[in-house]
Motif scaffolding. Structure first.
Motif, PDB file in Angstrom:
ATOM      1  N   LEU A   1      -1.486  31.295  37.634  1.00 29.21           N
ATOM      2  CA  LEU A   1      -0.235  30.663  37.260  1.00 29.21           C
ATOM      3  C   LEU A   1       0.908  31.121  38.158  1.00 29.21           C
ATOM      4  O   LEU A   1       1.752  30.337  38.581  1.00 29.21           O
ATOM      5  N   PHE A   2       0.907  32.431  38.470  1.00 27.03           N
ATOM      6  CA  PHE A   2       1.963  32.955  39.342  1.00 27.03           C
ATOM      7  C   PHE A   2       1.880  32.343  40.733  1.00 27.03           C
ATOM      8  O   PHE A   2       2.883  31.957  41.332  1.00 27.03           O
ATOM      9  N   SER A   3       0.643  32.241  41.272  1.00 29.64           N
ATOM     10  CA  SER A   3       0.482  31.669  42.606  1.00 29.64           C
ATOM     11  C   SER A   3       0.901  30.213  42.619  1.00 29.64           C
ATOM     12  O   SER A   3       1.540  29.723  43.547  1.00 29.64           O
ATOM     13  N   ALA A   4       0.527  29.466  41.555  1.00 30.36           N
ATOM     14  CA  ALA A   4       0.920  28.067  41.490  1.00 30.36           C
ATOM     15  C   ALA A   4       2.428  27.924  41.438  1.00 30.36           C
ATOM     16  O   ALA A   4       3.024  27.067  42.089  1.00 30.36           O
ATOM     17  N   GLY A   5       3.061  28.829  40.688  1.00 27.95           N
ATOM     18  CA  GLY A   5       4.508  28.768  40.625  1.00 27.95           C
ATOM     19  C   GLY A   5       5.152  29.110  41.943  1.00 27.95           C
ATOM     20  O   GLY A   5       6.151  28.530  42.345  1.00 27.95           O
ATOM     21  N   ALA A   6       4.534  30.087  42.681  1.00 27.25           N
ATOM     22  CA  ALA A   6       5.096  30.442  43.982  1.00 27.25           C
ATOM     23  C   ALA A   6       4.962  29.290  44.963  1.00 27.25           C
ATOM     24  O   ALA A   6       5.840  29.022  45.757  1.00 27.25           O
ATOM     25  N   ARG A   7       3.837  28.577  44.902  1.00 25.66           N
ATOM     26  CA  ARG A   7       3.643  27.464  45.820  1.00 25.66           C
ATOM     27  C   ARG A   7       4.534  26.282  45.461  1.00 25.66           C
ATOM     28  O   ARG A   7       4.840  25.452  46.297  1.00 25.66           O
ATOM     29  N   ALA A   8       4.919  26.180  44.186  1.00 27.03           N
ATOM     30  CA  ALA A   8       5.711  25.033  43.769  1.00 27.03           C
ATOM     31  C   ALA A   8       7.145  25.120  44.270  1.00 27.03           C
ATOM     32  O   ALA A   8       7.859  24.134  44.252  1.00 27.03           O
ATOM     33  N   ALA A   9       7.638  26.292  44.669  1.00 24.06           N
ATOM     34  CA  ALA A   9       9.008  26.452  45.134  1.00 24.06           C
ATOM     35  C   ALA A   9       9.220  25.659  46.414  1.00 24.06           C
ATOM     36  O   ALA A   9       8.298  25.387  47.171  1.00 24.06           O
ATOM     37  N   LEU A  10      10.495  25.299  46.668  1.00 22.68           N
ATOM     38  CA  LEU A  10      10.835  24.563  47.883  1.00 22.68           C
ATOM     39  C   LEU A  10      10.883  25.529  49.061  1.00 22.68           C
ATOM     40  O   LEU A  10      11.426  26.625  48.959  1.00 22.68           O
TER      41      LEU A  10
ATOM     42  N   GLY B   1      28.017  28.407  67.279  1.00 21.93           N
ATOM     43  CA  GLY B   1      27.989  29.605  66.480  1.00 21.93           C
ATOM     44  C   GLY B   1      26.749  29.690  65.612  1.00 21.93           C
ATOM     45  O   GLY B   1      25.789  28.928  65.788  1.00 21.93           O
ATOM     46  N   ALA B   2      26.772  30.638  64.679  1.00 24.79           N
ATOM     47  CA  ALA B   2      25.664  30.815  63.746  1.00 24.79           C
ATOM     48  C   ALA B   2      25.890  29.905  62.545  1.00 24.79           C
ATOM     49  O   ALA B   2      26.746  30.172  61.695  1.00 24.79           O
ATOM     50  N   LEU B   3      25.142  28.817  62.468  1.00 23.89           N
ATOM     51  CA  LEU B   3      25.291  27.844  61.389  1.00 23.89           C
ATOM     52  C   LEU B   3      24.205  28.091  60.346  1.00 23.89           C
ATOM     53  O   LEU B   3      23.044  28.298  60.673  1.00 23.89           O
ATOM     54  N   ARG B   4      24.632  28.031  59.096  1.00 28.13           N
ATOM     55  CA  ARG B   4      23.732  28.317  57.988  1.00 28.13           C
ATOM     56  C   ARG B   4      23.378  27.039  57.235  1.00 28.13           C
ATOM     57  O   ARG B   4      24.277  26.309  56.797  1.00 28.13           O
ATOM     58  N   ILE B   5      22.079  26.802  57.126  1.00 26.85           N
ATOM     59  CA  ILE B   5      21.601  25.710  56.275  1.00 26.85           C
ATOM     60  C   ILE B   5      21.457  26.291  54.877  1.00 26.85           C
ATOM     61  O   ILE B   5      20.592  27.132  54.634  1.00 26.85           O
ATOM     62  N   PRO B   6      22.309  25.879  53.941  1.00 23.88           N
ATOM     63  CA  PRO B   6      22.317  26.526  52.619  1.00 23.88           C
ATOM     64  C   PRO B   6      21.098  26.115  51.796  1.00 23.88           C
ATOM     65  O   PRO B   6      20.399  25.143  52.128  1.00 23.88           O
ATOM     66  N   PRO B   7      20.812  26.839  50.712  1.00 23.76           N
ATOM     67  CA  PRO B   7      19.726  26.426  49.812  1.00 23.76           C
ATOM     68  C   PRO B   7      20.009  25.054  49.211  1.00 23.76           C
ATOM     69  O   PRO B   7      21.126  24.747  48.820  1.00 23.76           O
ATOM     70  N   LEU B   8      18.969  24.224  49.183  1.00 22.96           N
ATOM     71  CA  LEU B   8      19.074  22.884  48.616  1.00 22.96           C
ATOM     72  C   LEU B   8      18.253  22.829  47.344  1.00 22.96           C
ATOM     73  O   LEU B   8      17.163  23.406  47.280  1.00 22.96           O
ATOM     74  N   ALA B   9      18.766  22.138  46.327  1.00 21.83           N
ATOM     75  CA  ALA B   9      18.163  22.168  44.997  1.00 21.83           C
ATOM     76  C   ALA B   9      17.499  20.843  44.666  1.00 21.83           C
ATOM     77  O   ALA B   9      17.950  19.767  45.078  1.00 21.83           O
ATOM     78  N   SER B  10      16.387  20.966  43.922  1.00 20.30           N
ATOM     79  CA  SER B  10      15.696  19.813  43.348  1.00 20.30           C
ATOM     80  C   SER B  10      15.119  20.261  42.012  1.00 20.30           C
ATOM     81  O   SER B  10      14.241  21.131  41.975  1.00 20.30           O
ATOM     82  N   GLY B  11      15.630  19.661  40.937  1.00 21.29           N
ATOM     83  CA  GLY B  11      15.185  20.108  39.621  1.00 21.29           C
ATOM     84  C   GLY B  11      15.636  21.534  39.378  1.00 21.29           C
ATOM     85  O   GLY B  11      16.790  21.903  39.554  1.00 21.29           O
ATOM     86  N   GLY B  12      14.698  22.381  39.025  1.00 19.27           N
ATOM     87  CA  GLY B  12      15.026  23.781  38.793  1.00 19.27           C
ATOM     88  C   GLY B  12      14.700  24.676  39.965  1.00 19.27           C
ATOM     89  O   GLY B  12      14.788  25.902  39.849  1.00 19.27           O
ATOM     90  N   GLU B  13      14.329  24.109  41.100  1.00 16.09           N
ATOM     91  CA  GLU B  13      13.939  24.902  42.269  1.00 16.09           C
ATOM     92  C   GLU B  13      14.997  24.795  43.359  1.00 16.09           C
ATOM     93  O   GLU B  13      15.696  23.784  43.487  1.00 16.09           O
ATOM     94  N   ARG B  14      15.096  25.863  44.171  1.00 16.49           N
ATOM     95  CA  ARG B  14      16.022  25.894  45.300  1.00 16.49           C
ATOM     96  C   ARG B  14      15.275  26.384  46.529  1.00 16.49           C
ATOM     97  O   ARG B  14      14.423  27.274  46.444  1.00 16.49           O
ATOM     98  N   SER B  15      15.611  25.805  47.673  1.00 15.56           N
ATOM     99  CA  SER B  15      14.978  26.202  48.924  1.00 15.56           C
ATOM    100  C   SER B  15      15.640  27.458  49.474  1.00 15.56           C
ATOM    101  O   SER B  15      16.715  27.872  49.029  1.00 15.56           O
TER     102      SER B  15
END
Length: 557
Positions: free
Chosen positions: A17-26, A99-113
């Motif tokens: 279950l933990f591995s599946a949850g880890a893989r489900a993240a963006l 310069g150093a440009l940051r691509i911020p975390p993007l959200a979908s549902g309850g997950e964030r990249s």
């Protein structure tokens, strides 16, 4: 099922279950970490879960990037009966500032990249005039340590459409060359669009001195519109040649520890995992200890094995190591995984020693060490129910011994005889399977010898082993090289190869190598002499091999 078995099943379920949850993240990644103003950048957001990537809000990107295009893709993969569904959102971006440009975390549902940082430099300077096709070669450093990594990039820039593009093959005698993934993107300079295609190589020099990268050639034909169906439409030939490059190859520093595997890298990390927490071990139970070594700027084969030292009261059963390589923006990332089953034979406190691997930081030019700290584990006594119980005798299998009749005893006796017969047949089948596996393992080296590496690969492996002073690896590579030069002698030995070469110095070097290995590979062997002989003998041996078997040529004379 025993309590131990139920615990293991529950732990495996939690792990799944933990591995599946880890893989489900963006997971967010980019094709390049360093770009120039006017270049395009590809952002890929991937998930194996149920997230709807089409719902991702891309507005946070517009602060530093111009969104050029977005697309989606999906794939289904079935491995060992397990089905996985991967979805991707692909976004093409163009930076709005340097310069150093940051691509911020993007959200979908309850997950964030995860966040990603990209370095944006000034626009590239292109030569003046009306040139429409450019071809250049560059390296990421002008000096590198022996067996260290240097990245070569061949860059094709075109402002016109081209057909039949080709680049000459990169060949280096004293270096191992690993082609990396190619990359294409668009570039705008002074309002003029260019298509850029990059070909990258990871190069590992095998001897100190000067490594020369010869000029590389690019050729193509300009695309022109066909006037009819029978018009072949061959445009003018375009040919470009790069300038030669020279790289200074430095020797192994004198400050590096004697006898340690030479590891020039940009980073090296070591970590461990346990299938069962070591503080929960009991006598007689096994736990798998896995140690993973990861090095940036190294091949997987360069990483040393991790040995599991013998400890009174602890038994180790090592498994086959897993050696792999992956790519990053900084080149190759080598990985080696060593695992072993640990079985404590009795209760008590045990000390597991630390693992210390020295390596040379090629960025700072300093000696460093990757350390896995030691630990003490407390092994509890074996649980009473965990010990295997002997099969009960037929006379004691009933709850009330006085109620046993002669008929019941006879029936139970036949039942136990059947069980014993079934167990005996199972053991015989197991022994037959083990015998067959052993026969296959004994035949495996023979089959491996039939699939020998090519002459160039074996020669480079030999030089690499000599440069690292690895006696065992050098002996195996020398034998592979000899068999590659003499394909009609599959059972060639080192003595036979020395006789074929008719060189007393080579025979002496082989004798020295054998004495070192017979003494237990003490680490005192040095491969300079053998490497020098191999370089000297290679040209005449290749000529002799070509003269003995002219039928092996691609084109007959």
């Amino acid at each position: 099922m025993t309590r131990t078995g139920r615990t293991m099943v529950f732990a495996m379920a939690l792990l799944t279950l933990f591995s599946a949850g880890a893989r489900a993240a963006l997971e967010a990644s980019v094709d390049r970490r360093q770009i120039a103003m006017g270049d395009t950048l590809r952002l890929v957001i991937e998930t194996t879960g149920d997230e709807e990537l089409a719902d991702i809000d891309l507005e946070p990107l517009k602060r530093d990037f111009d969104i050029l295009q977005r697309s989606s893709a999906s794939s289904v993969q079935i491995v060992n009966g397990q089905r996985s569904h991967t979805k991707q959102l692909v976004v093409d971006l163009s930076p709005l500032r340097q310069g150093a440009l940051r691509i911020p975390p993007l959200a979908s549902g309850g997950e964030r990249s995860n966040a990603v940082t990209v370095e944006v430099g000034p626009p590239p300077e292109l030569p003046g005039g009306d040139q429409q096709v450019l071809f250049e070669a560059e390296v990421d450093r002008e000096a590198v340590y022996v067996q260290g990594q240097v990245l070569l990039t061949l860059r094709i820039q075109q402002a016109i459409n081209l057909d039949a593009r080709s680049v000459s093959e990169l060949r280096l005698d004293n270096a191992f060359v690993k082609p990396l993934e190619q990359n294409s993107f668009q570039r705008t300079v002074d309002g003029r669009p260019w298509l850029v295609h990059e070909i990258r190589y990871a190069i590992f020099p095998e001897s100190s001195g000067t490594l020369e990268i010869p000029p590389q050639t690019f050729s193509a034909r300009e695309s022109i519109a066909r006037r009819s169906l029978f018009d072949r439409g061959n445009g003018r030939l375009v040919r470009r040649v790069t300038e030669p490059l020279r790289i200074e190859v430095l020797q192994q520093p004198a400050a590096y520890p004697d006898g340690a595997t030479w590891l020039p890298a940009t980073s090296l990390a070591i970590e461990e995992q346990w299938s069962t927490p070591p503080e929960q071990l009991r006598a007689g139970q096994s736990a798998t200890r896995t140690i993973r070594v990861t090095g940036s700027g190294l091949q997987g084969a360069q990483l040393p094995p991790v040995l599991f030292p013998a400890t009174p009261g602890l038994k180790y059963y090592p498994d086959q190591p897993q050696i792999s390589e992956s790519e990053s923006s900084s080149g190759l990332v080598g990985q080696r995984v060593d695992s072993a089953a640990l079985v404590p034979t009795s209760a008590g406190t045990y000390r597991i020693p630390e693992v210390r691997i020295p390596w040379w930081d090629t960025e700072s030019g300093a000696l460093r060490e990757a350390v896995l700290p030691g630990r003490e584990i407390q092994v509890a006594a074996a649980a009473p129910h965990s010990a295997p119980s002997p099969l009960p005798a037929p006379a004691t299998t009933t709850a009330n011994r006085d109620a046993v009749t002669a008929t019941g005893t006879a029936v139970e006796l036949w039942i136990w005889r059947g069980v014993a017969l079934f167990s005996a047949l199972g053991w015989l089948a197991t022994l037959a399977w083990l015998w067959r596996q052993r026969q296959q393992q004994q035949r495996a080296p023979v089959e491996h010898e039939r699939a020998l590496p090519g002459e160039a690969a074996a020669y480079k492996t030999l030089l690499a082993a000599c440069a690292a002073d690895q006696a065992t690896r050098a002996r195996r590579a020398l034998l592979d090289w000899g068999r590659a030069l003499m394909p009609n002698e599959p059972d060639l030995t080192l003595d036979g190869f020395a006789a074929h070469c008719a060189d007393a110095r080579l025979r002496s070097a082989i004798d020295t190598l054998n004495r070192e290995l017979y003494a237990g590979d003490t680490g005192h062997w040095r491969g300079d002499e053998l490497a020098a002989l191999a370089r000297e003998l290679r040209k005449p041996l290749r000529k002799r091999a070509a003269g003995e078997s002219p039928a092996l040529g691609l084109y007959p004379a």
